[in-house]
Design an enzyme around this catalytic site. Sequence first.
Site, PDB file in Angstrom:
ATOM      1  CG  ASP A 221     -16.004  46.391  -7.395  1.00  0.00           C
ATOM      2  OD1 ASP A 221     -15.983  45.685  -8.429  1.00  0.00           O
ATOM      3  OD2 ASP A 221     -15.271  47.378  -7.239  1.00  0.00           O
ATOM      4  CD  GLU A 247     -18.881  48.668  -9.439  1.00  0.00           C
ATOM      5  OE1 GLU A 247     -17.702  49.066  -9.514  1.00  0.00           O
ATOM      6  OE2 GLU A 247     -19.731  49.193  -8.672  1.00  0.00           O
ATOM      7  CD  GLU A 274     -13.273  49.999 -11.626  1.00  0.00           C
ATOM      8  OE1 GLU A 274     -12.130  49.831 -11.168  1.00  0.00           O
ATOM      9  OE2 GLU A 274     -14.300  49.583 -11.046  1.00  0.00           O
ATOM     10  CG  ASP A 297     -11.742  56.156 -13.417  1.00  0.00           C
ATOM     11  OD1 ASP A 297     -11.235  57.258 -13.718  1.00  0.00           O
ATOM     12  OD2 ASP A 297     -11.538  55.590 -12.322  1.00  0.00           O
ATOM     13  CG  HIS A 324     -14.218  53.568 -10.796  1.00  0.00           C
ATOM     14  ND1 HIS A 324     -12.876  53.850 -10.965  1.00  0.00           N
ATOM     15  CD2 HIS A 324     -14.291  52.696  -9.754  1.00  0.00           C
ATOM     16  CE1 HIS A 324     -12.170  53.160 -10.092  1.00  0.00           C
ATOM     17  NE2 HIS A 324     -12.996  52.461  -9.340  1.00  0.00           N
ATOM     18  CD  GLU A 344     -16.753  53.918  -6.536  1.00  0.00           C
ATOM     19  OE1 GLU A 344     -16.449  52.842  -5.994  1.00  0.00           O
ATOM     20  OE2 GLU A 344     -16.534  54.154  -7.745  1.00  0.00           O
TER      21      GLU A 344
END
Length: 426
Positions: A221, A247, A274, A297, A324, A344
Amino acid sequence: MAGRTRSLQITQVKTFIIEGVGSGGDYHNVKGGHWLIDSPISTPMSGWEKYRASRTSWGINVLGSFCVEIEASDGTKGFATGFGGPPACWLVKQHFERFLIGADPRNTNSLFEQIYRASIFYGRKGLPVAVISVIDLALWDLKGKLWNEPVYRLLGGNTRDRLSFYCTGPEPAAAKQMGFVGAKVPLPYGPDEGQAGLRKNIEFLRKHRDSVGTDFPLRVDCYMSLNVPYTIQLVKACEDLDIDWWEECLTPDDPDGFEQLKRAHPTVRFTTGEHEYSRYGFRKLIEGRNLDILQPDVMWVGGMTELQRISAMASAYDIPVVPHASGPYSYHFVVSQPNSPFQEYLANSPDGKSVLPVFGDLFVNEPIPRRGYLSVSELDRPGFGLELNPNARLISGDQLLTPSPQKGLEPPASVSGDEAVMSGDY
């Protein structure tokens, strides 16, 4: 059944913030020393040395958690959490509540469109859409309770009997030991830390690859902190580490940069999303076909209503959607979608080595993965199935808005189009 009654209206909308830390939908509002805020993590602020040691130094937790409760005329209530703090309470009370009171709570598509379009002039992305997301999730929770069905059934039912998870945290070896199907680590150093930082990144990732072996998926990430040249160089240097995906390498304002990344590394998987908002924000990401996985998200992107639309667009391009974090809100979505292979889990314990509820102590029954999996049967309660902790440290938004901010001018009772033009009110 209440969900089939002909007449149903929203009668009350309440907002709350949460006192203290470690509870609710703001992932980053945790105690000092938590790996998520106080370990080396490359961020868009890493260009300034004084903001590198802790993400709270530049305000990642400045807003805090925020909750919405929506009550229907039959007494049924929907509840959801996200982030936004006092500004979110203000937006709901001063702007968005007018579209909710008196409306049928089952009309989630219409309500989303009205609130989103009414806020375009200052919204479209960021906080306003995050606030809309929490409202939308509360409506879906309410709708599930009205129909006495879990949300995933309202989304089309389950596509599998159990949900598998990968874990984002500081120690991939711990994630593997806990039974997760993969692990993701935050990149520690950014481009402004030069070649020394680059070498440290490579050493960091090599250490973690060695700790989990060659067959365990390891992801990275980058939290919007890199640029195109640095990413190309870093990915090249880590080719032998078999990183499963990279990511959010680039700022959300550089979607075209992914074309350059894909051209340089056509067989490497890149993901993002995200910090993107609404279906309009995702349209270009999807149509460019330079991304291998999308990661909206649901507490930020526009809620369940908008996430469904994004997923439908992505499925037409065979791009998987792996949301996310977002705890049970994401779980209900993922189990209902054939193009969402897993979910996740964002490690919520201070050291990232144990599994705790994503929303802390806000709910008494939040489902959590065990040995990397969650049975769909654990989601079989009306709505999102979350029971509010009676000891939750909620503070009413009304207390924050007392005295209430001055309201804007009321619209005239009746003005014709011609009169509006003549008076300049158009």
